[in-house]
Design a protein around this motif. Structure first.
Motif, PDB file in Angstrom:
ATOM      1  N   ASN A  52       0.826  -1.205   0.000  1.00  7.83           N
ATOM      2  CA  ASN A  52       0.000   0.000   0.000  1.00  7.83           C
ATOM      3  C   ASN A  52       0.867   1.265   0.000  1.00  7.83           C
ATOM      4  O   ASN A  52       0.650   2.191   0.772  1.00  7.83           O
ATOM      5  N   LEU A  53       1.859   1.258  -0.883  1.00  8.21           N
ATOM      6  CA  LEU A  53       2.751   2.401  -1.061  1.00  8.21           C
ATOM      7  C   LEU A  53       2.586   2.930  -2.475  1.00  8.21           C
ATOM      8  O   LEU A  53       2.093   2.229  -3.360  1.00  8.21           O
ATOM      9  N   SER A  54       3.053   4.147  -2.701  1.00  8.99           N
ATOM     10  CA  SER A  54       3.045   4.672  -4.067  1.00  8.99           C
ATOM     11  C   SER A  54       4.260   4.138  -4.816  1.00  8.99           C
ATOM     12  O   SER A  54       5.247   3.707  -4.216  1.00  8.99           O
ATOM     13  N   LEU A  55       4.182   4.185  -6.131  1.00  2.67           N
ATOM     14  CA  LEU A  55       5.333   3.799  -6.953  1.00  2.67           C
ATOM     15  C   LEU A  55       6.534   4.671  -6.616  1.00  2.67           C
ATOM     16  O   LEU A  55       7.663   4.191  -6.554  1.00  2.67           O
ATOM     17  N   ALA A  56       6.270   5.962  -6.387  1.00  4.99           N
ATOM     18  CA  ALA A  56       7.352   6.900  -6.063  1.00  4.99           C
ATOM     19  C   ALA A  56       8.035   6.533  -4.750  1.00  4.99           C
ATOM     20  O   ALA A  56       9.264   6.661  -4.632  1.00  4.99           O
ATOM     21  N   GLU A  57       7.269   6.081  -3.779  1.00  4.28           N
ATOM     22  CA  GLU A  57       7.879   5.690  -2.500  1.00  4.28           C
ATOM     23  C   GLU A  57       8.813   4.493  -2.678  1.00  4.28           C
ATOM     24  O   GLU A  57       9.922   4.478  -2.149  1.00  4.28           O
TER      25      GLU A  57
END
Length: 160
Positions: A52-57
């Motif tokens: 549940n993270l962004s691609l950027a993270e």
């Protein structure tokens, strides 16, 4: 370029095993790199979704830590010590020799994909400076001639 989708089963196995652990991102990235040799681009959205993270993270963590690779590794890895003891005994001239011979900067892989060059800031061989590590084996008191012989061994027949 290899078909990165071949690594999806590995990615899915690692995610199933690690995704619920606290602080799972780094162990997941390490496990994928250990299994695939690098972090394939197809792994990033899978990891982001599972945690549940962004691609950027996810990409930010990969790019922050210099030990993570996003391309397949070279056949040989040469890590030249750049700490004070090695610097004072000629590591910079060895680094220049490497850059010139391999036609790359301090972080890079030769055009033929045989040798990857990475600086390191202590190999623990300060009493035997200058030192380098080639494919996990430490070489101490390295001279320009010895470095040339090591490089030729890697480039000619692939053995170092």
């Amino acid at each position: 370029m290899p078909d990165e989708s071949l690594h999806l089963p590995l990615v899915q196995r690692v995610l199933e095993r690690e995704k619920d652990a606290p602080g799972a991102l780094l162990p997941i990235l390490h496990a994928i790199q250990d299994g695939a040799g690098y972090i394939p681009d197809v792994a990033v959205p899978e990891i982001a979704h599972a945690l549940n993270l962004s691609l950027a993270e996810v990409r930010g963590v990969i790019s922050f830590y210099h030990d993570f690779r996003t391309t397949p590794p070279a056949r040989h890895t040469l890590r030249l010590c750049r700490a004070e003891s090695c610097q004072s005994l000629g590591a910079e001239s060895l680094a220049a020799q490497l850059r010139d011979h391999l036609q790359l900067d301090d972080h890079g892989t030769s055009a033929d994909g045989r040798i990857s060059l990475r600086p390191v800031y202590c190999l623990g061989a300060c009493a035997c400076s200058p030192a380098l590590e080639l494919d996990g084996r430490v070489h101490a008191r390295v001279t320009p001639e010895r470095l040339q012989a090591l490089l030729e061994g890697c480039l000619e027949d692939g053995s170092c």
